[in-house]
Design an enzyme around this catalytic site. Structure first.
Site, PDB file in Angstrom:
ATOM      1  N   CYS A  30       0.680  -1.090   0.028  1.00  0.00           N
ATOM      2  CA  CYS A  30      -0.071  -0.055   0.092  1.00  0.00           C
ATOM      3  C   CYS A  30       0.833   1.329  -0.059  1.00  0.00           C
ATOM      4  O   CYS A  30       1.678   1.481   1.104  1.00  0.00           O
ATOM      5  CB  CYS A  30      -0.649  -0.131   1.093  1.00  0.00           C
ATOM      6  SG  CYS A  30      -1.792   1.542   1.735  1.00  0.00           S
ATOM      7  N   CYS A  33       0.286   3.824   2.757  1.00  0.00           N
ATOM      8  CA  CYS A  33       0.634   3.268   3.976  1.00  0.00           C
ATOM      9  C   CYS A  33       2.135   3.458   4.304  1.00  0.00           C
ATOM     10  O   CYS A  33       2.578   3.690   5.610  1.00  0.00           O
ATOM     11  CB  CYS A  33       0.510   1.737   4.276  1.00  0.00           C
ATOM     12  SG  CYS A  33      -1.331   1.085   4.135  1.00  0.00           S
TER      13      CYS A  33
END
Length: 102
Positions: A30, A33
């Site tokens: 991600c 993230c």
């Protein structure tokens, strides 16, 4: 203090911490993230009064489900074992600290 990697085996001790807890739900693949991760680590180093944990949603789907994580990154703040704040998406450091201060 460093970031604690939280899993189903140590979750109860994290949840029952006397310190306010910040949980960062993430996945290695991600992009957002990866943007939030250095900020979360910085907060952990600068603020020993908080317990900071990271939960990999790919490795711990049960914990992600328990917190109703639908998108990542998701940040959740727990006090006395209860979620007091939760937010999805990348957040700046000031917003994350504001969540912790509640």
């Amino acid at each position: 203090m460093s970031v604690l990697h939280v899993n189903k085996n140590n979750f109860e001790s994290v949840r029952n911490s006397e310190k306010p807890v910040l949980l960062d739900f993430y996945a290695d693949w991600c992009g957002p993230c990866r943007m939030v991760s250095p900020t979360v680590e910085e907060i952990a180093e600068e603020n020993p009064q908080y317990l900071i944990g990271k939960i990999n949603v790919d490795k711990e789907p049960e914990l992600a489900q328990k917190f109703h994580v639908l998108s990542i990154p998701t940040l959740a703040v727990l006090k006395n074992g209860n979620v007091i704040s939760q937010s999805a998406g990348a957040r700046p450091k000031a917003d994350i600290l504001a969540m912790l201060k509640g």
